[in-house]
Design an enzyme around this catalytic site. Structure first.
Site, PDB file in Angstrom:
ATOM      1  N   ASP A   1       0.834  -1.199   0.000  1.00 40.15           N
ATOM      2  CA  ASP A   1       0.000   0.000   0.000  1.00 40.15           C
ATOM      3  C   ASP A   1       0.870   1.251   0.000  1.00 40.15           C
ATOM      4  O   ASP A   1       0.448   2.315  -0.472  1.00 40.15           O
ATOM      5  CB  ASP A   1      -0.928  -0.014   1.218  1.00 40.15           C
ATOM      6  CG  ASP A   1      -1.903   1.158   1.210  1.00 40.15           C
ATOM      7  OD1 ASP A   1      -2.475   1.434   0.134  1.00 40.15           O
ATOM      8  OD2 ASP A   1      -2.074   1.798   2.253  1.00 40.15           O
TER       9      ASP A   1
ATOM     10  N   ASP B   1       2.359   1.568  -4.051  1.00 36.44           N
ATOM     11  CA  ASP B   1       1.562   1.991  -5.208  1.00 36.44           C
ATOM     12  C   ASP B   1       1.315   3.495  -5.209  1.00 36.44           C
ATOM     13  O   ASP B   1       1.497   4.169  -6.221  1.00 36.44           O
ATOM     14  CB  ASP B   1       0.253   1.204  -5.302  1.00 36.44           C
ATOM     15  CG  ASP B   1      -0.556   1.221  -4.020  1.00 36.44           C
ATOM     16  OD1 ASP B   1      -0.228   1.990  -3.094  1.00 36.44           O
ATOM     17  OD2 ASP B   1      -1.536   0.456  -3.932  1.00 36.44           O
TER      18      ASP B   1
ATOM     19  N   ASP C   1      -7.094   1.575  -5.256  1.00 36.59           N
ATOM     20  CA  ASP C   1      -6.263   1.351  -4.073  1.00 36.59           C
ATOM     21  C   ASP C   1      -7.117   1.138  -2.841  1.00 36.59           C
ATOM     22  O   ASP C   1      -6.924   0.186  -2.081  1.00 36.59           O
ATOM     23  CB  ASP C   1      -5.335   2.554  -3.891  1.00 36.59           C
ATOM     24  CG  ASP C   1      -4.350   2.356  -2.742  1.00 36.59           C
ATOM     25  OD1 ASP C   1      -3.958   1.202  -2.482  1.00 36.59           O
ATOM     26  OD2 ASP C   1      -3.976   3.355  -2.110  1.00 36.59           O
TER      27      ASP C   1
ATOM     28  N   ASP D   1      -7.607  -2.406  -0.859  1.00 37.51           N
ATOM     29  CA  ASP D   1      -7.168  -2.394   0.544  1.00 37.51           C
ATOM     30  C   ASP D   1      -8.245  -2.982   1.451  1.00 37.51           C
ATOM     31  O   ASP D   1      -7.973  -3.835   2.303  1.00 37.51           O
ATOM     32  CB  ASP D   1      -6.836  -0.968   0.994  1.00 37.51           C
ATOM     33  CG  ASP D   1      -5.486  -0.505   0.495  1.00 37.51           C
ATOM     34  OD1 ASP D   1      -4.729  -1.338  -0.043  1.00 37.51           O
ATOM     35  OD2 ASP D   1      -5.196   0.696   0.621  1.00 37.51           O
TER      36      ASP D   1
END
Length: 216
Positions: free
Chosen positions: A66, A69, A87, A91
């Protein structure tokens, strides 16, 4: 107690050389998001099979992506709303799968408290994220403002959960139970902190425009 945006930025700068190296290898920010998700799913499967320590390490590695990116996106000028959306979605998806793996693993191993605590931790973790998403959707604490509110953001949850999993292979499962309990209690406190923050902002700032679905 919370992680300030300045501290977050400092941590992300540490990961920038690694993220740029991955970019030079041909990986894109969205690609890193998918790789991190895949690693997290692998860790969750191992956890469900009661390979707690190895699973915990892999879950942490997947979660660490995380950092990569978003850092790569900012460093290469590829920040986009779609990328931020992907994202966040992956997540949350990955986090849910990890908690499901813990619940399944605890149930199969006969640890009766683990599924209960795992469910509580998962519910409160998602409430933390939901309060932020809803408040920002209504115009409160836009950007990264809400991320700095509360004691149990995703980064802290990841570290605590990974530690609990790594030490769950000890003679008993207490380390994981404590980790899940801490996440659940910390998540509840964070939800309250964020609600109070929005309440204060609503009283002191001009009210933001409310969309038709804002009351849902």
């Amino acid at each position: 107690m919370s992680i300030s945006n300045e501290s977050r930025s400092a941590i992300k700068r540490v990961f920038e050389p690694i993220a740029l190296a991955m970019g030079r290898a041909g990986l894109t920010p969205d690609g890193l998001t998918l790789i991190g998700f895949g690693i997290t799913v692998l860790g969750a499967v191992l956890v469900a099979l009661q390979h707690w320590t190895v699973g915990g390490i892999i879950v942490f590695i997947g979660g660490a992506f995380d950092m990569f990116d978003g850092t790569l996106a900012r460093a290469t000028g590829k920040v986009s709303k779609l990328g931020a959306f992907m994202d966040s979605v992956f997540d949350r998806w990955g986090e849910a799968i990890v908690y499901l793996g813990i619940i399944i693993g605890g149930e199969l191993a006969g640890h009766t408290r683990v599924p209960i605590l795992g469910g509580a931790a998962m519910g409160l973790a998602f409430m933390v994220s939901y309060v932020r998403a809803k408040s920002e959707g209504l115009g409160f604490s836009s950007g990264t403002g809400m991320a700095a509110i509360g004691i149990m953001p995703r980064e802290v949850r990841l570290v605590i959960l990974s530690i609990g999993l790594v030490f769950a292979d000890a003679p008993n499962i207490k380390a994981l139970e404590w980790a899940l309990a801490i996440i659940a209690i910390g998540g509840l406190i964070t939800v309250i902190q964020r609600i109070l923050h929005v309440r204060t902002q609503a009283r002191t700032d001009p009210p933001p425009p409310v969309t038709p679905n804002g009351a849902q």
